[in-house]
Design a protein around this motif. Structure first.
Motif, PDB file in Angstrom:
ATOM      1  N   LEU A 184       0.828  -1.196   0.000  1.00 37.27           N
ATOM      2  CA  LEU A 184       0.000   0.000   0.000  1.00 37.27           C
ATOM      3  C   LEU A 184       0.865   1.251   0.000  1.00 37.27           C
ATOM      4  N   ALA A 185       1.930   1.242   0.803  1.00 35.34           N
ATOM      5  CA  ALA A 185       2.829   2.393   0.864  1.00 35.34           C
ATOM      6  C   ALA A 185       3.513   2.618  -0.482  1.00 35.34           C
ATOM      7  N   ALA A 186       3.956   1.532  -1.116  1.00 35.95           N
ATOM      8  CA  ALA A 186       4.616   1.645  -2.422  1.00 35.95           C
ATOM      9  C   ALA A 186       3.655   2.193  -3.471  1.00 35.95           C
ATOM     10  N   GLY A 187       2.410   1.692  -3.446  1.00 36.89           N
ATOM     11  CA  GLY A 187       1.421   2.173  -4.405  1.00 36.89           C
ATOM     12  C   GLY A 187       1.090   3.636  -4.210  1.00 36.89           C
ATOM     13  N   PHE A 188       0.952   4.047  -2.945  1.00 37.03           N
ATOM     14  CA  PHE A 188       0.636   5.450  -2.642  1.00 37.03           C
ATOM     15  C   PHE A 188       1.819   6.354  -2.985  1.00 37.03           C
ATOM     16  N   ALA A 189       3.033   5.867  -2.756  1.00 35.48           N
ATOM     17  CA  ALA A 189       4.231   6.655  -3.077  1.00 35.48           C
ATOM     18  C   ALA A 189       4.333   6.893  -4.579  1.00 35.48           C
ATOM     19  N   GLY A 190       4.139   5.832  -5.366  1.00 39.67           N
ATOM     20  CA  GLY A 190       4.212   5.990  -6.810  1.00 39.67           C
ATOM     21  C   GLY A 190       3.125   6.904  -7.330  1.00 39.67           C
ATOM     22  N   THR A 191       1.911   6.725  -6.824  1.00 37.04           N
ATOM     23  CA  THR A 191       0.778   7.521  -7.298  1.00 37.04           C
ATOM     24  C   THR A 191       0.869   8.974  -6.853  1.00 37.04           C
ATOM     25  N   GLY A 192       1.234   9.192  -5.579  1.00 38.50           N
ATOM     26  CA  GLY A 192       1.245  10.553  -5.038  1.00 38.50           C
ATOM     27  C   GLY A 192       2.537  11.294  -5.260  1.00 38.50           C
ATOM     28  N   ALA A 193       3.651  10.728  -4.788  1.00 37.88           N
ATOM     29  CA  ALA A 193       4.935  11.422  -4.891  1.00 37.88           C
ATOM     30  C   ALA A 193       5.452  11.453  -6.322  1.00 37.88           C
ATOM     31  N   GLY A 194       5.029  10.484  -7.128  1.00 36.19           N
ATOM     32  CA  GLY A 194       5.454  10.473  -8.527  1.00 36.19           C
ATOM     33  C   GLY A 194       4.403  11.014  -9.469  1.00 36.19           C
ATOM     34  N   LEU A 254      -3.527  17.658   4.166  1.00 37.82           N
ATOM     35  CA  LEU A 254      -4.563  18.285   3.364  1.00 37.82           C
ATOM     36  C   LEU A 254      -4.864  17.496   2.093  1.00 37.82           C
ATOM     37  N   ASN A 255      -4.094  16.460   1.833  1.00 33.09           N
ATOM     38  CA  ASN A 255      -4.381  15.591   0.698  1.00 33.09           C
ATOM     39  C   ASN A 255      -5.632  14.782   1.038  1.00 33.09           C
ATOM     40  N   PRO A 256      -6.749  15.001   0.337  1.00 33.76           N
ATOM     41  CA  PRO A 256      -7.990  14.298   0.705  1.00 33.76           C
ATOM     42  C   PRO A 256      -7.885  12.784   0.557  1.00 33.76           C
ATOM     43  N   TYR A 257      -6.929  12.326  -0.252  1.00 33.46           N
ATOM     44  CA  TYR A 257      -6.801  10.884  -0.476  1.00 33.46           C
ATOM     45  C   TYR A 257      -6.009  10.201   0.629  1.00 33.46           C
ATOM     46  N   LEU A 272      -5.688   5.785   4.365  1.00 33.26           N
ATOM     47  CA  LEU A 272      -5.706   5.387   5.772  1.00 33.26           C
ATOM     48  C   LEU A 272      -6.808   4.358   6.029  1.00 33.26           C
ATOM     49  N   ALA A 273      -7.945   4.540   5.386  1.00 29.25           N
ATOM     50  CA  ALA A 273      -9.043   3.570   5.543  1.00 29.25           C
ATOM     51  C   ALA A 273      -8.632   2.207   4.988  1.00 29.25           C
ATOM     52  N   PHE A 274      -7.952   2.197   3.846  1.00 24.68           N
ATOM     53  CA  PHE A 274      -7.448   0.934   3.292  1.00 24.68           C
ATOM     54  C   PHE A 274      -6.445   0.296   4.243  1.00 24.68           C
ATOM     55  N   GLY A 317      -2.952   4.631  12.430  1.00 25.13           N
ATOM     56  CA  GLY A 317      -3.491   5.984  12.433  1.00 25.13           C
ATOM     57  C   GLY A 317      -2.708   6.870  11.477  1.00 25.13           C
ATOM     58  N   MET A 318      -2.988   8.171  11.543  1.00 26.08           N
ATOM     59  CA  MET A 318      -2.320   9.119  10.657  1.00 26.08           C
ATOM     60  C   MET A 318      -0.805   9.094  10.860  1.00 26.08           C
ATOM     61  N   GLY A 319      -0.378   8.964  12.113  1.00 26.95           N
ATOM     62  CA  GLY A 319       1.057   8.915  12.386  1.00 26.95           C
ATOM     63  C   GLY A 319       1.711   7.699  11.744  1.00 26.95           C
ATOM     64  N   THR A 320       0.992   6.572  11.748  1.00 26.81           N
ATOM     65  CA  THR A 320       1.511   5.360  11.113  1.00 26.81           C
ATOM     66  C   THR A 320       1.705   5.575   9.618  1.00 26.81           C
ATOM     67  N   LEU A 321       0.702   6.162   8.987  1.00 29.29           N
ATOM     68  CA  LEU A 321       0.763   6.386   7.544  1.00 29.29           C
ATOM     69  C   LEU A 321       1.884   7.360   7.183  1.00 29.29           C
ATOM     70  N   ILE A 322       1.958   8.475   7.898  1.00 31.65           N
ATOM     71  CA  ILE A 322       2.978   9.479   7.586  1.00 31.65           C
ATOM     72  C   ILE A 322       4.384   8.915   7.813  1.00 31.65           C
TER      73      ILE A 322
END
Length: 499
Positions: free
Chosen positions: A160-170, A439-442, A447-449, A458-463
């Motif tokens: 999930l982290a890899a997918g979010f990194a590619g989609t968001g940061a890239g 502020l990123n709505p996604y 986080l729900a996934f 939680g948010m701290g885990t995701l960040i």
């Protein structure tokens, strides 16, 4: 440490949520420009135009002439705003491809068919090029990547982290010209007119740089996942049980036919381009400049329509000719908020330029930087870091660039930097920090996934999972930008650091 991180993130979120909607930010800025133009006009401020040498007075928007301009230009400011037509045209094609399911199938196929040793690379790469599907990639790639990792016995949160990194940061990089390229280049062109009316930044002006970015970020992102994120997470011991839908035979057939149609289309374009005395080439047979580059958006529009129609007909999503405009219309509905935002942004940018405040600010800022001998790459790096910080507050990439471009593009042009180079510097900073701004709505969706696999997350885990991607991507991108600048490698056709 984690409590301190959460406290800081909560403050950023609280502060950012107090900001008004971007539409009203531009309205307030337009009013501020009106008041500022009045003050500068009353004190008799002037500026020498760097191109023509003409001495320009600051014109007040709060005057008879200003009122005539505000009312008389309002519609032209909106309908003539360069990004508007470019982006809407691109979305007719990309939106059609998305609505018939082509992009979703292509993303699934890319990840699910990857060899086990290359799964991580495939996830990052697919996430990066997934920006063709715009924001839909945020809700498609991360959960699919988590499921793939879970299926092959790896920690799903790493996927999930890899997918979010590619989609968001890239998000800003791609191997295909996308709506982002059209949008940002249009805003850059509008901002550059404050210095030179003849400057035209095209959607392909950062193309070479972005292709290199895709390759490098896919490799770096995979290394971060396997060497930092997975060791941090350890072995997955949760009780999650589920499965994903495989790509059907009909969808596979549709994808095959789409690839064939795409290759035929590209072949016809290439044949036309390289035909003797081609109408797509310049007067001397040149590619830079040429009608081909000037008209890249219509060419891409037809390309995506070809792909979307081929796939839609194959999978029976398109059964009559009327289905094509129907899907296009549905895609345009998603652009309604963008159109409203552009109306306000166009007024602000044109007020800024008409009053000559943009030229005044650019000239004086450039002279100040020159006087302190800060005109080389350090000032560009400073601009990148400033953009990264501001992105924690203003998430929308288009809104933030519409705010920054009228100030920084003319300023750097007066220091002889190519506006397309400054645009690239903006893009890497804006993209890198997408995944750590509250502020990123996604972020809430991701986080729900995440909580499906770890209910305590939680948010701290995701960040904490996304921070390594964000910081390393930003650092790698800065180094890559410096390499392009120092070696003279063009960022796009005919585009280098300096004009």
């Amino acid at each position: 440490m984690e409590n301190e991180q959460k406290g800081f993130l909560n403050k950023v979120e609280k502060w950012g949520n107090k900001l008004p909607d971007p539409f009203f930010i531009f309205i307030y800025l337009a009013v501020f420009v009106m008041l500022l133009s009045l003050v500068f006009s009353l004190v008799g401020a002037t500026v020498e135009h760097p191109g023509s040498g003409e001495v320009l007075e600051i014109k007040s928007l709060i005057s008879g002439e200003g009122l005539q301009y505000i009312l008389g230009s309002m519609l032209d400011n909106f309908t003539g705003f360069a990004p508007l037509g470019l982006v809407l045209a691109m979305m007719l094609g990309i939106g059609l491809a998305q609505r018939v399911g082509l992009l979703e199938t292509a993303i699934k196929k890319s990840i699910l068919n990857a060899p086990p040793a290359l799964v991580t690379y495939a996830v990052i790469f697919t996430g990066i090029i997934g920006n063709l599907a715009s924001d839909a990639a945020f809700v498609l790639v991360p959960p699919l990547a988590a499921m793939v990792f879970y299926t092959v016995g790896r920690h799903p949160l790493a996927g999930l982290a890899a997918g979010f990194a590619g989609t968001g940061a890239g998000f800003t990089a791609n191997v295909i010209i996308a709506g982002t390229d059209a949008l940002l280049s249009g805003i850059t062109t509008e901002a550059a007119k404050a210095v030179n009316d003849s400057v035209n930044v095209t959607p392909v002006d950062n193309y070479y740089f972005m292709i290199a970015s895709v390759v490098i970020l896919a490799f770096v992102g995979a290394q971060i996942t396997e060497r930092i994120i997975e060791p941090k997470l350890g072995e997955y011991t949760g009780d999650f049980e589920d499965s994903f839908e495989e790509v059907t035979a009909e969808e596979s057939r549709g994808l095959r036919n789409t690839v064939i149609a795409g290759l035929i289309y590209l072949g016809l374009v290439a044949l036309t381009l390289f035909w003797p005395n081609s109408p797509l080439r310049g007067e001397d047979g040149s590619m830079i400049p040429s009608p081909f580059l000037d008209n890249i958006v219509p060419i891409l529009l037809l390309f995506f329509i070809t792909l979307g129609v081929t796939y839609g007909v194959t999978v029976k999503k398109i059964t009559t000719s009327g289905d094509i405009p129907k899907y296009m219309a549905e895609a345009m509905k998603d652009m309604s908020s963008y159109i409203v935002l552009i109306f306000a942004a166009a007024q602000f940018i044109n007020y800024f330029n008409w009053s000559n405040l943009g030229t005044w600010l650019a000239v004086n800022s450039a002279e100040f930087l020159t006087s302190i001998d800060m005109t080389g790459l350090p000032v560009i790096i400073g601009f990148v870091l400033l953009t990264a910080v501001l992105n924690l507050i203003v998430f929308s990439g288009s809104a933030q660039w519409a705010l920054m471009a009228p100030i920084f593009v003319p300023m750097f042009m007066l220091l002889d930097y190519d506006p397309a180079f400054i645009q690239a510097a903006y893009r890497i900073a804006d993209s890198s920090t997408n995944i750590i701004t509250p502020l990123n709505p996604y972020i809430l969706i991701v986080l729900a996934f995440m909580q499906q696999y770890d209910k305590k997350a939680g948010m701290g885990t995701l960040i904490s999972l996304m921070l390594p991607y964000s910081l390393i991507f930003l650092g790698i991108w800065i180094v890559l930008l410096i390499i392009f600048a120092l070696t003279g490698i063009p960022l796009g056709p005919g585009v280098n650091m300096m004009m």
